[in-house]
Design a protein around this motif. Structure first.
Motif, short mmCIF file in Angstrom:
data_model
loop_
_atom_site.label_atom_id
_atom_site.label_comp_id
_atom_site.label_asym_id
_atom_site.label_seq_id
_atom_site.Cartn_x
_atom_site.Cartn_y
_atom_site.Cartn_z
N GLY A 54 0.68 -1.31 0.04
CA GLY A 54 0.01 -0.09 -0.11
C GLY A 54 0.86 1.15 0.23
O GLY A 54 0.21 2.23 -0.50
N ARG A 55 1.77 1.40 0.57
CA ARG A 55 2.79 2.66 0.87
C ARG A 55 3.96 2.58 -0.19
O ARG A 55 4.56 3.66 0.11
CB ARG A 55 2.82 2.73 2.36
CG ARG A 55 1.72 2.42 2.98
CD ARG A 55 2.03 2.76 4.54
NE ARG A 55 2.43 4.04 4.86
CZ ARG A 55 1.89 4.77 5.69
NH1 ARG A 55 0.70 4.19 6.56
NH2 ARG A 55 2.18 5.96 6.09
N LEU A 56 4.26 1.61 -0.88
CA LEU A 56 5.43 1.97 -1.78
C LEU A 56 5.12 2.81 -2.88
O LEU A 56 3.82 2.86 -3.41
CB LEU A 56 5.89 0.49 -2.25
CG LEU A 56 7.15 0.47 -3.07
CD1 LEU A 56 8.52 0.99 -2.08
CD2 LEU A 56 7.28 -1.02 -3.39
N GLY A 57 5.94 3.39 -3.36
CA GLY A 57 5.60 4.32 -4.52
C GLY A 57 5.09 5.75 -4.23
O GLY A 57 4.14 6.01 -4.87
N ARG A 58 5.38 6.17 -2.69
CA ARG A 58 4.92 7.21 -2.35
C ARG A 58 6.09 8.13 -1.80
O ARG A 58 6.89 7.62 -1.26
CB ARG A 58 3.75 6.94 -1.25
CG ARG A 58 4.17 6.38 -0.09
CD ARG A 58 3.44 6.17 1.02
NE ARG A 58 3.11 7.45 1.82
CZ ARG A 58 2.37 7.73 2.86
NH1 ARG A 58 1.93 6.59 3.29
NH2 ARG A 58 2.41 8.63 3.41
N TYR B 196 -4.75 12.44 -0.81
CA TYR B 196 -3.48 12.31 -1.38
C TYR B 196 -2.92 13.20 -2.48
O TYR B 196 -3.83 13.71 -3.04
CB TYR B 196 -2.68 10.80 -1.52
CG TYR B 196 -3.45 10.39 -2.78
CD1 TYR B 196 -2.79 10.66 -3.86
CD2 TYR B 196 -4.54 9.57 -2.65
CE1 TYR B 196 -3.49 9.99 -5.22
CE2 TYR B 196 -4.99 9.30 -3.74
CZ TYR B 196 -4.70 9.20 -4.90
OH TYR B 196 -5.17 8.68 -6.08
N ASN B 197 -1.79 13.82 -2.68
CA ASN B 197 -1.33 14.42 -3.85
C ASN B 197 -0.52 13.61 -4.74
O ASN B 197 0.13 13.05 -4.19
CB ASN B 197 -0.82 15.64 -3.48
CG ASN B 197 -0.18 16.30 -4.54
OD1 ASN B 197 -1.12 17.05 -5.45
ND2 ASN B 197 0.78 16.69 -4.87
N ARG B 198 -0.86 13.47 -5.92
CA ARG B 198 -0.24 12.71 -7.17
C ARG B 198 0.73 13.72 -7.84
O ARG B 198 0.85 14.71 -8.28
CB ARG B 198 -0.86 12.31 -8.25
CG ARG B 198 -0.60 11.49 -9.15
CD ARG B 198 0.37 10.18 -8.84
NE ARG B 198 1.05 9.22 -9.79
CZ ARG B 198 1.43 8.31 -9.37
NH1 ARG B 198 1.66 7.85 -8.20
NH2 ARG B 198 2.25 7.50 -10.39
N GLN B 199 2.09 13.13 -7.66
CA GLN B 199 3.39 13.89 -8.27
C GLN B 199 3.66 13.14 -9.51
O GLN B 199 3.97 11.96 -9.50
CB GLN B 199 4.63 13.83 -7.33
CG GLN B 199 4.58 14.42 -6.15
CD GLN B 199 5.83 14.51 -5.45
OE1 GLN B 199 6.91 14.58 -6.08
NE2 GLN B 199 5.73 14.70 -4.03
N GLY B 200 3.36 13.50 -10.71
CA GLY B 200 3.48 12.86 -12.02
C GLY B 200 4.73 12.39 -12.16
O GLY B 200 5.75 12.96 -11.83
N ASP C 121 3.13 9.40 -4.79
CA ASP C 121 1.86 9.88 -3.86
C ASP C 121 2.50 10.38 -2.75
O ASP C 121 3.44 9.90 -2.03
CB ASP C 121 0.67 8.95 -3.78
CG ASP C 121 0.27 8.48 -5.05
OD1 ASP C 121 0.11 9.28 -6.21
OD2 ASP C 121 -0.18 7.50 -4.98
N GLU C 122 1.89 11.70 -2.20
CA GLU C 122 2.26 11.89 -0.88
C GLU C 122 0.96 12.29 0.01
O GLU C 122 -0.13 12.74 -0.74
CB GLU C 122 3.35 13.21 -1.17
CG GLU C 122 2.44 14.48 -1.73
CD GLU C 122 3.22 15.64 -1.98
OE1 GLU C 122 4.07 15.78 -1.05
OE2 GLU C 122 2.97 16.52 -2.80
N ASP C 123 1.14 12.47 1.26
CA ASP C 123 0.14 12.97 2.15
C ASP C 123 -0.23 14.29 1.64
O ASP C 123 0.86 15.19 1.67
CB ASP C 123 0.36 12.75 3.53
CG ASP C 123 0.37 11.26 3.92
OD1 ASP C 123 -0.46 10.41 3.54
OD2 ASP C 123 1.42 10.62 4.65
N CYS C 124 -1.41 15.04 2.02
CA CYS C 124 -1.60 16.22 2.13
C CYS C 124 -2.26 17.01 3.08
O CYS C 124 -2.30 18.11 3.14
CB CYS C 124 -2.49 16.43 0.63
SG CYS C 124 -4.11 15.86 0.68
N PRO C 125 -3.03 16.14 4.03
CA PRO C 125 -3.81 16.72 5.17
C PRO C 125 -3.03 17.47 6.08
O PRO C 125 -3.36 18.39 6.90
CB PRO C 125 -4.52 15.48 6.03
CG PRO C 125 -3.55 14.54 5.51
CD PRO C 125 -3.22 14.72 4.30
#
Length: 401
Positions: A252-256, A335-339, A302-306
């Motif tokens: 779930g958290r890889l690629g972030r 979350y926020n997606r970094q392309g 992907d990164e957290d945004c809250p």
């Protein structure tokens, strides 16, 4: 080599290395590696390797002089109203440390920074297998695949005041409490005199990855063409702090862009975990002139945004995250997606008659900007994966003697 020149056994070789180091105050530590190389034919190579290593703590990590650092913002779990919410065993530990019911501790906790002479060595184990295949087509085609696994145990990391307080009273593992509780001292009545921060053998890490390579070499009338493609796929990245669950799970958290390990292992910088990274390079050379075109690819994360934008409505601004309303197990608050990003590099070169090489090049030819990272603490982008924005020109000269 053990055997060579047989049918189905073009080459078979084995390598073995052994060493032993004895550190004063720590003890002896073995290290070694074993390698197997097998070529069924001249064009196909298979290899495997296993290794065991270690890193001894440095002098500063063990013997740094104690000094008070800046006061840390940390919440004492033994202070009301949190005390009443603790389980009975945690309450008993608070009372055993001299905490008087109703005492008040401010948010600013004095932190005493020092070395740790009780540190043990970090231990690593690595395993890898792979193959390489060369095909004699017009030109030369080569293909390679490798898999690696690296395990780190008893990793040395900086512990913070917050981690000491939470771990001492709330961690279910007695060995973790035995390590952290001696790092804090209370005055009569329960008020914290200081919390000792510094290096401890606190974490373990497992990393699995795949490497892929593809190459093609061709000599033609127009010159010599050389194409190289290399890619890495990160299939697992687990970081575990003491006896807790892995901070980054493979599902779930890889690629972030992850901040879960920021308090003890990576300072203030988040951990960037793209699944894919790749480079492609096309070289053309004719006589003394050459042109090289390169591409550098970074997969999106992907990164957290809250943390930064949870109060966007109260401030009267729109939430800049790409998916603020999304709810997933890895991102329960959006979350926020970094392309993905691809950078282009160009290099022109000339071999001089006096065994030198002069080159003119430009990195990031099209001035591609890195994606905005809202979790980055000091920059608008992830400096671990991306360079300073903008086009970079350079002149280069090399001389062989």
């Amino acid at each position: 080599p053990l055997w060579a020149g047989y049918r189905g056994l073009h080459l078979l070789s084995v390598g073995l290395d052994l060493s032993h180091a004895d550190y004063e105050g720590i003890g002896g530590e073995p290290a070694g590696s074993a390698r197997l190389h097998w070529q069924p034919t001249a064009d196909l190579r298979l290899h495997a390797a296993w290794g065991r290593g270690h890193r001894a703590p440095g002098l500063a990590e063990r013997f740094r002089s104690p000094e008070y650092g800046p006061t840390q913002n940390a919440i004492d779990p033994c202070m009301p109203p949190r005390f009443s919410q603790l389980p009975p065993d945690a309450q008993a530990r608070c009372i055993a440390d001299g905490v008087v019911p109703g005492y008040v501790q401010g948010l600013h906790v004095p932190e005493l920074l020092s070395g740790n002479p009780e540190l043990a060595v970090e231990r690593t184990r690595s395993t890898g297998v792979g193959l390489a295949w060369t095909v004699a087509v017009p030109g030369e085609l080569s293909v390679g695949v490798d898999w690696q696994r690296v395990r780190i145990r008893e990793g040395i990391g900086e512990v913070t005041a917050r981690a000491v307080l939470m771990g001492c009273y709330l961690d279910p593992d007695p060995s973790v409490r035995a390590m952290l509780c001696p790092l804090l001292r209370r005055m009569p009545g329960g008020r914290l005199q200081y919390v000792r921060g510094g290096p401890v053998n606190a974490w373990r890490q497992d990393v699995d990855s795949w490497d892929f390579s593809l190459g093609y070499l061709l000599d033609a009338g127009l010159g010599r063409f050389d194409v190289r493609f290399d890619a890495t796929y990160l299939s697992r990245w687990d970081l575990q702090w003491f006896g807790t669950e892995p901070a980054v799970s493979p599902s779930g958290r890889l690629g972030r862009l992850d901040r879960s390990g920021a308090s003890f292992d990576h300072g203030l910088a988040p951990v960037s975990l793209p699944r894919w990274r790749a480079t492609t390079r096309l070289d053309w050379r004719r006589d003394d002139f050459g042109v090289a075109w390169g591409l550098r690819y970074q997969h999106g994360v992907d990164e957290d945004c809250p943390i930064r934008f949870g109060n966007g409505q109260a401030l009267g601004i729109d939430n800049p995250c790409s998916n603020p309303e999304a709810r997933t197990p890895a991102f329960p608050a959006g979350y926020n997606r970094q392309g993905s990003t691809t950078y282009h590099d160009l290099r022109l070169s000339w071999n001089t008659p006096w065994r030198g090489e002069a080159a003119l090049g430009v990195d990031n030819l099209f001035a591609r900007r890195p994606p905005v990272a809202y979790s980055a603490p000091f920059h608008s982008h992830d400096i671990r994966r991306h360079e300073v924005p903008g086009r970079f020109w350079y002149l280069q000269y090399r001389q062989q003697w």
